[in-house]
Design a protein around this motif. Structure first.
Motif, PDB file in Angstrom:
ATOM      1  N   GLU A  52       0.815  -1.211   0.000  1.00 35.24           N
ATOM      2  CA  GLU A  52       0.000   0.000   0.000  1.00 35.24           C
ATOM      3  C   GLU A  52       0.850   1.264   0.000  1.00 35.24           C
ATOM      4  OE1 GLU A  52      -2.599  -0.170   3.341  1.00 35.24           O
ATOM      5  OE2 GLU A  52      -3.569  -2.010   2.709  1.00 35.24           O
ATOM      6  N   THR A  53       2.167   1.116   0.034  1.00 37.12           N
ATOM      7  CA  THR A  53       3.043   2.279   0.100  1.00 37.12           C
ATOM      8  C   THR A  53       3.382   2.781  -1.291  1.00 37.12           C
ATOM      9  OG1 THR A  53       5.010   0.880   0.154  1.00 37.12           O
ATOM     10  CG2 THR A  53       4.061   1.504   2.266  1.00 37.12           C
ATOM     11  N   ASP A  89      -8.320   6.598  13.037  1.00 41.03           N
ATOM     12  CA  ASP A  89      -7.144   6.905  12.223  1.00 41.03           C
ATOM     13  C   ASP A  89      -6.077   5.832  12.419  1.00 41.03           C
ATOM     14  OD1 ASP A  89      -4.267   8.302  12.069  1.00 41.03           O
ATOM     15  OD2 ASP A  89      -5.634   9.313  10.688  1.00 41.03           O
ATOM     16  N   PRO A  90      -5.718   5.106  11.363  1.00 40.32           N
ATOM     17  CA  PRO A  90      -4.754   4.016  11.514  1.00 40.32           C
ATOM     18  C   PRO A  90      -3.368   4.488  11.925  1.00 40.32           C
ATOM     19  CG  PRO A  90      -5.224   4.406   9.194  1.00 40.32           C
ATOM     20  CD  PRO A  90      -6.209   5.222   9.972  1.00 40.32           C
ATOM     21  N   GLY A  91      -2.981   5.682  11.475  1.00 42.65           N
ATOM     22  CA  GLY A  91      -1.688   6.217  11.867  1.00 42.65           C
ATOM     23  C   GLY A  91      -1.609   6.450  13.361  1.00 42.65           C
ATOM     24  N   THR A  95       0.768   4.396  15.980  1.00 36.61           N
ATOM     25  CA  THR A  95       1.734   5.161  16.769  1.00 36.61           C
ATOM     26  C   THR A  95       1.532   4.935  18.256  1.00 36.61           C
ATOM     27  OG1 THR A  95       1.828   6.858  15.036  1.00 36.61           O
ATOM     28  CG2 THR A  95       2.677   7.457  17.194  1.00 36.61           C
ATOM     29  N   ASN A 119      -4.628  -2.932   9.350  1.00 33.66           N
ATOM     30  CA  ASN A 119      -4.589  -1.863   8.361  1.00 33.66           C
ATOM     31  C   ASN A 119      -3.127  -1.525   8.032  1.00 33.66           C
ATOM     32  OD1 ASN A 119      -4.279   1.224   7.852  1.00 33.66           O
ATOM     33  ND2 ASN A 119      -6.414   0.822   7.359  1.00 33.66           N
ATOM     34  N   GLY A 120      -2.828  -1.388   6.742  1.00 33.69           N
ATOM     35  CA  GLY A 120      -1.444  -1.178   6.332  1.00 33.69           C
ATOM     36  C   GLY A 120      -0.780   0.013   6.988  1.00 33.69           C
ATOM     37  N   LYS A 121      -1.488   1.124   7.084  1.00 35.60           N
ATOM     38  CA  LYS A 121      -0.916   2.322   7.692  1.00 35.60           C
ATOM     39  C   LYS A 121      -0.688   2.116   9.185  1.00 35.60           C
ATOM     40  CE  LYS A 121      -1.530   7.354   7.930  1.00 35.60           C
ATOM     41  NZ  LYS A 121      -2.414   8.492   7.572  1.00 35.60           N
ATOM     42  N   CYS A 122      -1.588   1.369   9.822  1.00 34.90           N
ATOM     43  CA  CYS A 122      -1.444   1.065  11.246  1.00 34.90           C
ATOM     44  C   CYS A 122      -0.205   0.205  11.477  1.00 34.90           C
ATOM     45  CB  CYS A 122      -2.695   0.347  11.754  1.00 34.90           C
ATOM     46  SG  CYS A 122      -2.666  -0.054  13.517  1.00 34.90           S
ATOM     47  N   ARG A 124       2.470  -0.006   9.567  1.00 33.17           N
ATOM     48  CA  ARG A 124       3.688   0.768   9.321  1.00 33.17           C
ATOM     49  C   ARG A 124       3.960   1.750  10.451  1.00 33.17           C
ATOM     50  NH1 ARG A 124       1.263   0.759   4.295  1.00 33.17           N
ATOM     51  NH2 ARG A 124       0.593   2.934   4.478  1.00 33.17           N
ATOM     52  N   ALA A 125       2.907   2.390  10.971  1.00 39.27           N
ATOM     53  CA  ALA A 125       3.090   3.368  12.043  1.00 39.27           C
ATOM     54  C   ALA A 125       3.575   2.722  13.329  1.00 39.27           C
ATOM     55  CB  ALA A 125       1.779   4.118  12.309  1.00 39.27           C
TER      56      ALA A 125
END
Length: 232
Positions: A52-53, A89-91, A95, A119-122, A124-125
């Protein structure tokens, strides 16, 4: 990727890797091969479709699902737990998971309508922290609160409108107790009916002109305050 391969709570079943990524990660791939993990070479375009990046690293792992049961995540005698309630918010969710890991928390629980931890952003964060500590997921927030109480945890809402702040709570010895911090969404915080179900609520004191802190920063202050007092 290294965190996934070192994960004690699950397994990596297959790796998809591009030729350039394989050249950069020979040691990692050798370790995976020695463990019997299947490695499949894919084109750069295929790797982009799996990721997803915008600029994928060229290596993707197929792993077991991360969340485990509430009972498993809270087994033993947990001292510090982070509960995310309605965090969309997944970020932010990722985090806070990273912060909880850094503060030495025993588990992170995704409660209510909080974003999926996969979730991909979650992912990665979290920078690998999803693989470092137990993660649980339950849509039933009341079930989460009951499980935390059964584990001996005091439920504390992080609420910017609370009457008492962290400094006062620390001076009273409250933060030394086994605690499950409950964090709401950055935009709306925790609903009043949720706060009413918890044991108490505390705010982070603001000494300057800023109106508020973002979710991850507030979570870091709260979790580290408890971690410090519990260790002292």
């Amino acid at each position: 990727m290294r965190e996934a391969l070192a994960w004690q709570g699950g397994e990596v079943h297959e790796l998809f890797v591009t030729a350039p990524a394989a050249e950069r990660n020979t040691e990692l791939l050798q370790s995976a091969s020695e463990r019997g993990i299947r490695i499949s070479e894919v084109t750069v375009k295929a790797a982009e479709s799996l990721s997803e990046t915008v600029t994928p690293q060229g290596i993707v792992a197929v792993c077991d699902a991360v969340p485990q049961s509430l009972e498993a995540a809270l087994q033993g005698t947990p001292r510090l737990v982070a509960v995310l309630h309605g965090v969309s918010d997944p970020g932010n969710a990722g985090t806070v998971t990273r912060v909880a890991d850094a503060a030495g928390a025993d588990a992170v629980i995704f409660a209510g309508d909080t974003v999926d931890p996969h979730n991909g952003k979650c992912v990665r964060a979290s920078t690998g922290s999803l693989f470092h500590l137990p993660i649980a997921r339950s849509r039933d927030a009341d079930e989460v609160f009951a499980a935390c109480r059964q584990a001996g945890l005091r439920l504390v809402a992080a609420d910017g409108y609370a009457k008492q702040d962290l400094v006062e709570a620390s001076a009273n010895g409250e933060l030394e107790q086994p605690t499950a911090w409950v964090f709401g969404s950055e935009a709306h915080g925790l609903p009043d009916d949720v706060i009413a179900k918890l044991d108490t609520s505390l705010k982070v004191p603001l000494y300057g002109a800023a109106e508020s802190l973002n979710l991850a920063t507030a979570a870091a202050v709260c979790l580290y305050a408890s971690a410090r007092d519990q260790r002292n």
